[in-house]
Design a protein around this motif. Structure first.
Motif, PDB file in Angstrom:
ATOM      1  N   PRO A 246      46.391   4.212 -12.631  1.00  0.00           N
ATOM      2  CA  PRO A 246      45.129   3.752 -13.245  1.00  0.00           C
ATOM      3  C   PRO A 246      45.034   2.228 -13.180  1.00  0.00           C
ATOM      4  N   GLU A 247      43.880   1.756 -12.775  1.00  0.00           N
ATOM      5  CA  GLU A 247      43.670   0.326 -12.631  1.00  0.00           C
ATOM      6  C   GLU A 247      42.462  -0.100 -13.442  1.00  0.00           C
ATOM      7  N   ARG A 248      42.564  -1.333 -13.917  1.00  0.00           N
ATOM      8  CA  ARG A 248      41.492  -1.893 -14.752  1.00  0.00           C
ATOM      9  C   ARG A 248      40.928  -3.128 -14.071  1.00  0.00           C
ATOM     10  N   ALA A 249      39.605  -3.209 -13.977  1.00  0.00           N
ATOM     11  CA  ALA A 249      38.914  -4.399 -13.484  1.00  0.00           C
ATOM     12  C   ALA A 249      38.099  -4.982 -14.625  1.00  0.00           C
ATOM     13  N   SER A 250      38.281  -6.275 -14.876  1.00  0.00           N
ATOM     14  CA  SER A 250      37.628  -6.919 -16.018  1.00  0.00           C
ATOM     15  C   SER A 250      36.877  -8.156 -15.552  1.00  0.00           C
ATOM     16  N   VAL A 251      35.757  -8.414 -16.198  1.00  0.00           N
ATOM     17  CA  VAL A 251      34.993  -9.641 -15.964  1.00  0.00           C
ATOM     18  C   VAL A 251      34.721 -10.300 -17.307  1.00  0.00           C
ATOM     19  N   ARG A 252      34.647 -11.600 -17.281  1.00  0.00           N
ATOM     20  CA  ARG A 252      34.369 -12.395 -18.483  1.00  0.00           C
ATOM     21  C   ARG A 252      32.893 -12.763 -18.487  1.00  0.00           C
ATOM     22  N   ILE A 253      32.238 -12.574 -19.620  1.00  0.00           N
ATOM     23  CA  ILE A 253      30.788 -12.766 -19.732  1.00  0.00           C
ATOM     24  C   ILE A 253      30.509 -13.718 -20.873  1.00  0.00           C
ATOM     25  N   ARG A 254      29.596 -14.633 -20.637  1.00  0.00           N
ATOM     26  CA  ARG A 254      29.105 -15.516 -21.703  1.00  0.00           C
ATOM     27  C   ARG A 254      27.648 -15.172 -21.970  1.00  0.00           C
ATOM     28  N   SER A 255      27.363 -14.723 -23.191  1.00  0.00           N
ATOM     29  CA  SER A 255      26.010 -14.287 -23.527  1.00  0.00           C
ATOM     30  C   SER A 255      25.932 -14.090 -25.023  1.00  0.00           C
ATOM     31  N   THR A 256      24.884 -13.407 -25.482  1.00  0.00           N
ATOM     32  CA  THR A 256      24.747 -12.981 -26.873  1.00  0.00           C
ATOM     33  C   THR A 256      24.598 -11.466 -26.903  1.00  0.00           C
ATOM     34  N   THR A 257      24.772 -10.891 -28.079  1.00  0.00           N
ATOM     35  CA  THR A 257      24.717  -9.426 -28.198  1.00  0.00           C
ATOM     36  C   THR A 257      23.342  -8.889 -27.823  1.00  0.00           C
ATOM     37  N   ASP A 258      22.267  -9.569 -28.292  1.00  0.00           N
ATOM     38  CA  ASP A 258      20.915  -9.067 -28.021  1.00  0.00           C
ATOM     39  C   ASP A 258      20.573  -9.165 -26.539  1.00  0.00           C
ATOM     40  N   VAL A 259      20.878 -10.329 -25.925  1.00  0.00           N
ATOM     41  CA  VAL A 259      20.571 -10.490 -24.496  1.00  0.00           C
ATOM     42  C   VAL A 259      21.399  -9.519 -23.664  1.00  0.00           C
ATOM     43  N   LEU A 260      22.662  -9.331 -24.036  1.00  0.00           N
ATOM     44  CA  LEU A 260      23.518  -8.409 -23.292  1.00  0.00           C
ATOM     45  C   LEU A 260      23.035  -6.978 -23.417  1.00  0.00           C
ATOM     46  N   GLN A 261      22.506  -6.648 -24.585  1.00  0.00           N
ATOM     47  CA  GLN A 261      21.973  -5.296 -24.769  1.00  0.00           C
ATOM     48  C   GLN A 261      20.761  -5.052 -23.867  1.00  0.00           C
ATOM     49  N   VAL A 262      19.867  -6.062 -23.779  1.00  0.00           N
ATOM     50  CA  VAL A 262      18.707  -5.942 -22.886  1.00  0.00           C
ATOM     51  C   VAL A 262      19.164  -5.858 -21.436  1.00  0.00           C
ATOM     52  N   TYR A 263      20.165  -6.651 -21.063  1.00  0.00           N
ATOM     53  CA  TYR A 263      20.651  -6.646 -19.682  1.00  0.00           C
ATOM     54  C   TYR A 263      21.269  -5.293 -19.311  1.00  0.00           C
ATOM     55  N   LEU A 264      22.070  -4.730 -20.214  1.00  0.00           N
ATOM     56  CA  LEU A 264      22.686  -3.435 -19.931  1.00  0.00           C
ATOM     57  C   LEU A 264      21.651  -2.325 -19.830  1.00  0.00           C
ATOM     58  N   CYS A 265      20.598  -2.406 -20.668  1.00  0.00           N
ATOM     59  CA  CYS A 265      19.521  -1.406 -20.558  1.00  0.00           C
ATOM     60  C   CYS A 265      18.795  -1.538 -19.224  1.00  0.00           C
ATOM     61  N   ALA A 266      18.633  -2.789 -18.732  1.00  0.00           N
ATOM     62  CA  ALA A 266      17.961  -2.991 -17.452  1.00  0.00           C
ATOM     63  C   ALA A 266      18.836  -2.529 -16.288  1.00  0.00           C
ATOM     64  N   ALA A 346      43.814  -9.029 -27.232  1.00  0.00           N
ATOM     65  CA  ALA A 346      45.179  -9.279 -27.692  1.00  0.00           C
ATOM     66  C   ALA A 346      45.988 -10.110 -26.713  1.00  0.00           C
ATOM     67  N   GLN A 347      45.407 -10.454 -25.512  1.00  0.00           N
ATOM     68  CA  GLN A 347      46.152 -11.232 -24.530  1.00  0.00           C
ATOM     69  C   GLN A 347      45.212 -12.243 -23.919  1.00  0.00           C
ATOM     70  N   PRO A 348      45.772 -13.322 -23.312  1.00  0.00           N
ATOM     71  CA  PRO A 348      44.922 -14.267 -22.589  1.00  0.00           C
ATOM     72  C   PRO A 348      44.239 -13.563 -21.440  1.00  0.00           C
ATOM     73  N   PHE A 349      42.932 -13.838 -21.261  1.00  0.00           N
ATOM     74  CA  PHE A 349      42.139 -13.130 -20.259  1.00  0.00           C
ATOM     75  C   PHE A 349      42.389 -13.719 -18.883  1.00  0.00           C
ATOM     76  N   ILE A 350      42.519 -12.854 -17.873  1.00  0.00           N
ATOM     77  CA  ILE A 350      42.694 -13.281 -16.477  1.00  0.00           C
ATOM     78  C   ILE A 350      41.390 -12.983 -15.763  1.00  0.00           C
ATOM     79  N   PRO A 351      40.588 -13.980 -15.401  1.00  0.00           N
ATOM     80  CA  PRO A 351      39.283 -13.726 -14.781  1.00  0.00           C
ATOM     81  C   PRO A 351      39.427 -13.173 -13.381  1.00  0.00           C
ATOM     82  N   LEU A 352      38.275 -12.759 -12.833  1.00  0.00           N
ATOM     83  CA  LEU A 352      38.272 -12.164 -11.510  1.00  0.00           C
ATOM     84  C   LEU A 352      38.679 -13.156 -10.430  1.00  0.00           C
ATOM     85  N   ASN A 353      38.329 -14.410 -10.607  1.00  0.00           N
ATOM     86  CA  ASN A 353      38.627 -15.405  -9.597  1.00  0.00           C
ATOM     87  C   ASN A 353      39.888 -16.182  -9.910  1.00  0.00           C
TER      88      ASN A 353
END
Length: 966
Positions: A246-266, A346-353
């Protein structure tokens, strides 16, 4: 600022438990509460006859808004649903409507509310709900903090209302390693979006018979796009039993909860494809719109996730005519999509790049998730990643976001962590990197003598709290033998009070590891599991209240039950349940609570010697694509010799024979040592037996004294018990009397209420009968009035005709003339009578006027005499004051003035008399003329008598006398 915060309130709805529900094994219960357009929901619980929710839902508002809602009678609606965890469908059971006007700021006893429109018609299902208004203490405390103010909700909502959801895109910031979603001035929070492909089943059904696969061993992999980054997992070759990490791919996002909710719905859905080369064999779509809901504050405390088994659909289903299969037979892929705030990681985040080579080799460690929820008929297995950032000796557990489904008899969603802590010795390394592998990958070697174990811990509930205040409970423990020293905690905190039992959320944890049975048994006997009870305070520092010691060796002595594993192998399971005491941290002898737990040990048998490659796709994914480092595929020799003829088999046989000889030698030595120890123990036993006899005699004497004291205490207790019994009997008697009086008063009150109701009903019936009678009379009178009007119209018409006929006769005309003359005569008589009355009136008025004139004359004379006397006095004074020479001249002048005044008075008097005489004459003349004109035929004697009478009247007034002319 503080005063505004003090006006902030919380409407807290406590959904405690239910009753009279039917039992449904494959369903769960959930309650959704809606108020003012904002919807909150409880965690799913078991669908039993008495479900326990133990959840509080709260809405923030100020007093002005509360007053407005009360005026508008805004309701709080609770809807109860039956949730199908497999298909995530909700079935509406019923609802409850709460009145906001009845909510008070003081705590009230929770009430039982029946479900309206209940689907279970044979059951009277009820929920125990409490509603209270509380002051928002968080707003009061935050009022004193000086911190950066976030953008106002009004501005964010205005921005969202005027913003096209399709225009929101993710912009990559390569320098800081995050994707920005939304305008920069409103993006203040950092989020981590992770996608994990954990397992796959029944993939062979996606390969049609007409498809030509490559001649060499084909490689399959999963592909998806995450915020514009193409991600694929490690290739695998076996479709029937797909074996991939099993592998995990993670991305770091800078936003707000409301804007992110609209983006995910779109964005709507995440597409995952099963590929072979450049061809897609099947795909599935995971809806992202349900990840964040509007007004969802859950992400601030814990991650939100969409996880489960999703069916793969071929690209051209109509041509292939793939039959519809149930979930357990259809091709599926297990996916977990997790969104959380970066502060919760719980750990330092490792970005995609980020760089693909870490500073230190990775270790495969435990990082389980605490959760206990009956949702699926599979069990999740988490394979987390771990990065050693500081030194090779430090371990830092990462968040478990990679989950796999593993079929089992149970129905719990058990998030487990794989680990391999056991090596040949404790000092030997767990795994070492191979030179043929990349620096970011690490292998763990498991010896062949090890067994595959699965150990699960379920901290179920806490009860019997002996602390004087309610606590926000968090349980914490760690057991390095399972592969990680990182603490494991229950989350979120639950409130516990005295005399209550609280079930802990997300308290189930399972560990997968490999070790030898001897090492497992030795560790379980030596090291107990210490569970710490913490009180989590929102303001002060967390407080350690107590510790519970779980003896894990208890599970080893229980009977083993057999079950079949995923691959058909024979496995063994042992389960142990217990309730133990939680002792105070400072005083270990004081019990402060009781903890109920269940532990299970599963043995999956021997583990073959193999190497486990730990990979984390988040460490090797670039900003725009993901690189892959496949496992080297070992090539088997073409000619394999017989197993018993190999050197390895012969060496193993010699080793087993040497082990048996060494075991016999060791047993003989052990028996000799045992005999020597037994002889020494017998001698020591005789010596200590005498000491014990003396000690027993001394203790018997002490116990006799204590027994006498105990007898005395028992007598005192017996006496007190009799007194207490008599007091209790008296109390029971008084209670019965009060109960009887209460029932009597209640009966009288009910009788009076019943009589009043009957009397009121009788009065109402009488009034209704009177109204009916009056309405009937009204109708009857209206009918009579209508008939009388018709009759009157007929008679009037006939009379008019008769009058027209009679008007042309001479008798009628004469009669009309006579009537006219009669009317004139009556009019003349009336005028005569009115003139007579006028005469009398004028006569009376004239007499009154004469009397008034006499009074005026007398008053004027008196005033004149008074003025004269006054003037004479003044003259007398002046005469005394002036000289004798002027006295004569002044006297003449005064006399002249007096003479003038006297003449003036006489003149006025004469004029007045003449005027009165003239008026009297005119009146008399007028009356005489009128009487004469009217009564010409009267006798002269009457006229003379009238004149004499008038003369006497004038004389009686006093104004005239016999000497006057009249």
């Amino acid at each position: 600022m503080v005063s505004r915060a003090a006006d902030r309130l919380l409407i807290v709805v406590s959904i405690l438990e239910g009753r009279y529900f039917p039992k449904r094994a494959k369903r769960m219960l959930i309650v959704e509460a809606k108020f003012d357009g904002e919807q909150l929901a409880t965690d799913p619980v078991e669908h039993t006859d008495q479900p326990e929710f133990a959840t509080e839902l709260a809405w923030e508002l100020d007093r002005k808004a509360l007053h407005q809602h009360r005026l508008q009678r805004t309701p709080i609606k609770l809807q109860c649903f039956a949730l199908d965890p497999v298909t995530s469908t909700k079935e509406n059971i019923g609802y409850i409507v709460l009145d906001l006007r009845a909510v008070q700021e003081k705590k009230q006893t929770p009430k039982w509310y029946p479900l309206l429109s209940n689907k279970y018609t044979k059951f009277k299902s009820e929920l125990q709900v409490g509603v209270v208004l509380e002051t928002d203490t968080k707003a009061v405390v935050d009022g004193f903090k000086a911190k950066e103010a976030p953008p106002r909700e009004g501005k964010v909502s205005t921005l969202l209302s005027g913003l096209d959801p399709k225009s929101i895109v993710a912009v990559l910031n390569e320098e800081e390693g995050y994707h920005q979603i939304g305008p920069a001035e409103y993006c203040r929070d950092y989020f981590v979006l992770s996608v994990t492909i954990a397992f796959a089943t029944q993939l062979e059904q996606l390969v049609p018979s007409t498809m030509k696969l490559p001649e060499r061993q084909p490689e399959f992999f999963f592909y998806y796009s995450l915020l514009g980054n193409d991600v694929t997992n490690e290739p695998f070759t076996d479709l029937i039993n797909p074996n991939f990490e099993p592998e995990r791919a993670s991305v770091r996002i800078r936003s707000t909860t409301d804007v992110l909710q609209v983006y995910l719905c779109a964005q709507s859905k995440l597409q995952i494809h099963l590929c072979c080369g450049d061809q897609s064999l099947g795909s599935t779509e995971i809806p992202l719109s349900g990840l964040l809901k509007k007004g969802n504050a859950e992400i601030d405390q814990c991650p939100v996730a969409i996880e489960g088994a999703f069916i793969l659909v071929p690209p051209n289903r109509a041509k292939q005519k793939l039959p519809q299969l149930p979930l357990d037979m259809a091709p599926t892929v297990g996916v977990s999509v997790v969104l959380q705030k970066e502060s919760l990681c719980a750990q330092p985040f490792i970005p995609l790049n980020a760089a693909t080579e870490p500073e230190h080799p990775q270790k495969k460690v435990l990082s389980p998730t605490r959760r206990k929820t009956e949702v699926l008929e599979q069990r999740y297995q988490i394979v987390p990643s771990h990065t050693d950032q500081s030194s090779p000796t430090e371990d830092e557990a990462t968040e478990s976001e990679m989950e796999g489904l593993k079929s089992d008899k149970g129905t719990k969603l058990n998030k487990k962590a794989e680990n391999a802590p056991a090596a040949v010795s404790q000092s030997s390394p767990v795994g070492a990197s191979s030179s043929s592998e990349p620096a970011s990958a690490q292998k763990i070697v498991i010896p062949a003598a090890s067994h595959h174990f699965c150990f699960s811990i379920d901290l179920q509930s806490i009860r019997g709290l002996e602390v004087g205040f309610p606590i926000n409970c968090i349980l914490r423990y760690s057991y390095p033998f399972f592969g990680s020293a990182a603490p494991i905690m229950t989350n979120p905190p639950v409130e516990i009070r005295k005399n209550t039992e609280v079930f802990l959320p997300q308290s189930y944890c399972a560990f997968d590891f490999a070790t030898t049975p001897h090492q497992l048994q030795d560790t379980f006997f030596r090291l107990p599991l210490l569970v710490e009870l913490w009180h989590k305070d929102k303001i002060a520092k967390d407080l350690l209240l107590g510790i519970a010691r779980l003896q894990l060796s208890n599970v080893l002595g229980l009977e083993k039950t057999r079950f079949l594993g995923a691959n058909g192998e024979q496995c063994w399971r042992q389960t142990y349940n217990e309730t133990i005491s939680v002792t105070a941290a400072q005083r270990s002898s004081n019990r402060i609570a009781e903890l109920s737990y269940a532990i299970t040990l599963e043995d999956y048998g021997l583990v073959k010697v193999h190497e486990v490659l730990v990979s984390d796709s988040s460490q090797c994914v670039g900003a725009g694509q993901q690189q892959h480092i496949p496992h080297p595929q070992p090539h088997a020799p073409e000619i394999q010799p017989e197993p018993r003829e190999t050197l390895e088999y012969k060496a193993a046989l010699e080793l087993e024979m040497w082990k048996e000889i060494q075991e016999d030698i060791f047993e003989n030595q052990l028996k000799k040592k045992e005999m020597a120890h037994m002889q020494a123990l017998a001698e020591e036993w005789k010596k200590r037996d005498k000491e014990r006899e003396a000690l027993v005699k001394k203790k018997v004497a002490e116990y006799a004294v204590l027994e006498e004291q105990l007898q005395k205490t028992l007598r005192d207790l017996d006496k007190r018990e009799r007194q207490l019994f008599s007091a209790e009997s008296e109390l029971q008697r008084v209670k019965k009397e009060l109960q009887a009086e209460y029932e009597r008063n209640m009966q009288e009150l009910q009788d009076s209420v019943r009589r009043a109701k009957e009397e009121c009903a009788h009065q109402v019936e009488l009034e209704r009968s009177k109204i009916r009678q009056l309405e009937e009379d009204k109708l009857r009178l209206q009918q009579q009035l209508y008939e009388a009007e018709n009759k009157y119209k007929i008679l009037e018409k006939e009379f008019q005709q008769y009058k027209e006929q009679q008007s042309w006769k001479p008798e009628i005309r004469l009669q009309s003339e006579i009537n006219l003359l009669t009317l004139e005569k009556v009019e003349l008589e009336r005028k005569l009578e009115s003139a007579t009355k006028s005469k009398l009136h004028y006569k009376q008025q004239w007499a009154r006027a004469l009397k008034e004139l006499a009074r005026l004359k007398q008053r004027e004379q008196e005033n004149a005499m008074a003025r004269l006397k006054k003037q004479q006095q003044e003259l007398e004074h002046m005469r005394l004051r002036y000289l004798a020479a002027e006295e004569k001249e002044l006297g003449k002048t005064d006399r002249q003035e007096l003479e003038d005044i006297r003449n003036e008075l006489n003149r006025l008097k004469q004029q007045e008399e003449r005027k009165q005489l003239q008026d009297a004459r005119e009146n008399s003349a007028g009356r005489v003329d009128s009487l004469h004109s009217r009564k010409l035929n009267e006798n002269m004697d009457d006229y003379l008598s009238r004149l004499i009478e008038e003369r006497d009247t004038l004389l009686r007034t006093g104004v005239y006398n016999h000497e006057d002319h009249i």
